[in-house]
Design an enzyme around this catalytic site. Sequence first.
Site, PDB file in Angstrom:
ATOM      1  CG  ASP A   1      -2.038   0.991   1.430  1.00 48.88           C
ATOM      2  OD1 ASP A   1      -1.651   1.992   0.492  1.00 48.88           O
ATOM      3  OD2 ASP A   1      -2.815   0.964   2.090  1.00 48.88           O
ATOM      4  CG  HIS A   2       3.074   4.009  -2.952  1.00 50.51           C
ATOM      5  ND1 HIS A   2       4.034   4.637  -2.433  1.00 50.51           N
ATOM      6  CD2 HIS A   2       3.848   3.927  -4.471  1.00 50.51           C
ATOM      7  CE1 HIS A   2       5.071   4.929  -3.085  1.00 50.51           C
ATOM      8  NE2 HIS A   2       4.905   4.440  -4.218  1.00 50.51           N
ATOM      9  NE  ARG A   3      -4.310   3.808   1.627  1.00 46.30           N
ATOM     10  CZ  ARG A   3      -5.326   3.278   2.100  1.00 46.30           C
ATOM     11  NH1 ARG A   3      -6.199   4.269   2.289  1.00 46.30           N
ATOM     12  NH2 ARG A   3      -5.473   2.142   2.386  1.00 46.30           N
TER      13      ARG A   3
END
Length: 469
Positions: free
Chosen positions: A439-441
């Site tokens: 998850d790039h968040r």
Amino acid sequence: MAQDFHLPDLGEGLPEAELVQWQVAVGDTVALNQTIAEVETAKAVVELPSPYAGTVTALHAEAGDVIAVGSVLISFDTGGTAPTPSPAASVEASAPDTAASAPAPPATASEPNLVGYGAAPRGTGRPQRRARVAASPAPAADTAVLEAAPHDAIQFADVVERPLERPRSTPPVRKFAKQLGVDLALVEASGASGVITRADVEAYAERVGAVAAPVVDSESREPVERFELPAPDSAGERTTRTPIRGVRRMTAEAMVRSAFTAPHVTTFLTVDVTATSELIASLRADRQLQDHRIGVMAVAAKAVCLALARHPGLNSKWDEDAGEIVEHHYVNLGIAAATGRGLVVPNIRDAQELNLVELADAIRGLAETARAGKTAPADMMGGTFSITNVGVFGVDAGTPIINPGEAGILAIGAVRRQPWEHRGEIALRDVMTLALSFDHRLVDGEQGSRFLVDVADILREPGRAMLLR
């Protein structure tokens, strides 16, 4: 004394469940904790134990019905005195914050609570009818047998009279019979064990010409589609329709939610795992470890646990409601398992505390339980990171979708024996590709890459695990 048993919340906070099969019939004498039915939620098939000892007086649903939590499921006559609830009745669901957070339906003081009431019932509380096979009653049918059958009774023109007993079969055979529209109560077992097999079901279906008749939904009064397994000689059949429900629906909804909520990034790394293969071979040759079946999945799981300690961002979750990033100081390691009912991801609690042998045993146990359809709902909740082994299907790599609520998932590919550069020369080596989706968040490219390299380093040189803490 008459007692009604209401369908409890099965520890998932889900508002309904589908009745798969009754294990008792009207008139049966039931003991405390005896299994009375199998119900399927969006996550698992669950066996319901009896909260009372007594005689079954009524079954308020049939196989295939969708029952709201809190609805009356079965009635008992417990005799002249108030019943003593089962000791298991006070055990609440192990899933965290599930049953406690949902509104509880009203219950009488004498009614036990098997696993904790949680989700509020919807609608009238009557079971909803799923598409079921129904046919016109045949004059030759033995109606007493049909009415006493503990399953969804189907009447055909050719009915064999059977004693009033619960058919013995396995879950796959029951599922197959349901797909064909065959009532197992009418099928004769050919073997001496008395267990109905797939061949018995096929023979009965061929003999009576089991075909699903049109079914009308009880509420909309519109015709509904039902899954039908085409007969081998059915000419012109070009499609098969399967209702989307159970694990398949839950998996689809979770994957869509994950794909469109968490910005996925996938990075790949191919690694020489010859040293890991040699380690596994040496462990399997050890007589003291021969019963543990240590494989590459267990080594990868250990590598992941060690790498997560160095890269906690991969072991966290995005809490949108609270506006916080929650970093876990433990690893509940999800193990993706392909089953006949669809993909399930049970997890190993506190996997960081287990050694290699214990991880191998835990993975094996989860897989066997999942394939048997007996995974407890609580075992599929609370995961922090997941692993999927696409290599068992001969696949080298893929782009796995993150399990909702987690930061990453690692896919391990097939181990290939192929030419590879080794110490300045070309040699045949065991090579495997790793694919990490994150998850790039929560995780940027550098963190994800460093984590993947750490996992690969352990698989390349298992001795490096001694350097990590």
